[in-house]
Design a protein around this motif. Structure first.
Motif, PDB file in Angstrom:
ATOM      1  N   ARG A  39       0.804  -1.224   0.051  1.00 51.54           N
ATOM      2  CA  ARG A  39      -0.072  -0.034   0.049  1.00 51.54           C
ATOM      3  C   ARG A  39       0.786   1.258  -0.103  1.00 51.54           C
ATOM      4  N   LYS A  40       1.716   1.263   0.773  1.00 56.04           N
ATOM      5  CA  LYS A  40       2.711   2.509   1.005  1.00 56.04           C
ATOM      6  C   LYS A  40       3.466   2.608  -0.100  1.00 56.04           C
ATOM      7  N   GLU A  41       4.046   1.882  -0.800  1.00 57.89           N
ATOM      8  CA  GLU A  41       4.788   1.751  -2.154  1.00 57.89           C
ATOM      9  C   GLU A  41       3.797   2.333  -3.294  1.00 57.89           C
ATOM     10  N   LEU A  43       1.069   3.886  -2.986  1.00 59.48           N
ATOM     11  CA  LEU A  43       0.762   5.271  -2.553  1.00 59.48           C
ATOM     12  C   LEU A  43       1.634   6.308  -2.980  1.00 59.48           C
ATOM     13  N   GLU A  44       2.946   6.112  -2.739  1.00 57.01           N
ATOM     14  CA  GLU A  44       3.946   6.899  -2.894  1.00 57.01           C
ATOM     15  C   GLU A  44       4.243   6.894  -4.374  1.00 57.01           C
ATOM     16  N   ALA A  45       4.116   5.982  -5.437  1.00 54.52           N
ATOM     17  CA  ALA A  45       4.172   6.073  -6.776  1.00 54.52           C
ATOM     18  C   ALA A  45       3.022   6.692  -7.371  1.00 54.52           C
ATOM     19  N   LEU A  46       2.159   6.536  -6.957  1.00 57.18           N
ATOM     20  CA  LEU A  46       0.856   7.020  -7.589  1.00 57.18           C
ATOM     21  C   LEU A  46       0.627   8.468  -7.232  1.00 57.18           C
ATOM     22  N   ASP A  58      -5.681   6.591   3.490  1.00 62.95           N
ATOM     23  CA  ASP A  58      -5.927   5.307   3.734  1.00 62.95           C
ATOM     24  C   ASP A  58      -6.739   4.354   2.905  1.00 62.95           C
ATOM     25  N   ALA A  59      -7.893   5.174   2.387  1.00 65.35           N
ATOM     26  CA  ALA A  59      -8.906   4.678   1.600  1.00 65.35           C
ATOM     27  C   ALA A  59      -8.179   4.447   0.159  1.00 65.35           C
ATOM     28  N   TYR A  65      -4.516  -1.286  -3.321  1.00 63.67           N
ATOM     29  CA  TYR A  65      -4.379  -2.659  -2.857  1.00 63.67           C
ATOM     30  C   TYR A  65      -5.150  -3.868  -3.531  1.00 63.67           C
ATOM     31  N   ARG A  66      -6.522  -3.404  -3.347  1.00 59.68           N
ATOM     32  CA  ARG A  66      -7.549  -4.246  -4.126  1.00 59.68           C
ATOM     33  C   ARG A  66      -7.224  -4.617  -5.538  1.00 59.68           C
TER      34      ARG A  66
END
Length: 172
Positions: A39-41, A43-46, A58-59, A65-66
């Motif tokens: 999730r963290k990676e 979020l960072e990339a996108l 978080d959402a 992730y889904r």
């Protein structure tokens, strides 16, 4: 140019730039990580190409992730809070716009909850595998394409796809 993919984030449809490219380039690698790290990676990339408000970060991570799980062919936990998505596909002609009004009217009359979107971009419609418009989809299931059936039949199709006995759970 990176693709924009519609994504359900906390019950709202948002367009996400670069998700498909990220999954193609790093999906297998990300799927091997623990969920929080993936999730963290993601979020960072996108975050480089997308505005992600702090209050819903978080959402977004959960939604990304889904999509990673789907890409990797892994089971996706169902989100009972998520509403099914009804998609009208067509360039905005009178027939397509009338279909949108009809769908909204039926949903309102029947008290059904759904996210409704109208995809007008021909390239996006083609990417969804639709070759004839107007078309109506629930999740990834095409209810009809190329013609609009009578309102009564549209009602039956929507009730079947969205009603309590409908099978929209895996098709959101």
């Amino acid at each position: 140019m990176k693709k924009v993919r519609p994504l359900n984030v906390a019950g709202r449809k948002v367009g996400v730039v670069g998700l498909d490219e990220l999954l193609e380039e790093r999906g297998r690698e990300l799927a091997q990580l623990p969920p929080e790290a993936a999730r963290k990676e993601m979020l960072e990339a996108l975050s480089r190409d997308n505005y992600i408000p702090a209050g819903v970060r978080d959402a977004y991570g959960e939604a990304f992730y889904r999509e990673l799980l789907r890409f990797a062919g892994l089971p996706v936990p169902t989100d009972d809070q998520a509403e099914p998505t009804v998609v009208i596909l067509g360039p905005g002609c009178a027939q397509c716009d009338n279909l949108e009004r009809t769908v909204l009217e039926i949903l309102n009359q029947e008290g059904l909850q759904a996210v409704v979107e109208h995809v007008r971009d021909p390239a996006a419609i083609g990417e969804m595998g639709i070759v004839a418009v107007p078309a109506l989809m629930v999740g990834r299931r095409v209810l009809f394409a190329g013609r609009v059936p009578p309102k009564g039949q549209v009602r039956k199709l929507l009730l079947s796809a969205l009603g309590p006995s409908g099978s929209h759970g895996d098709e959101r």
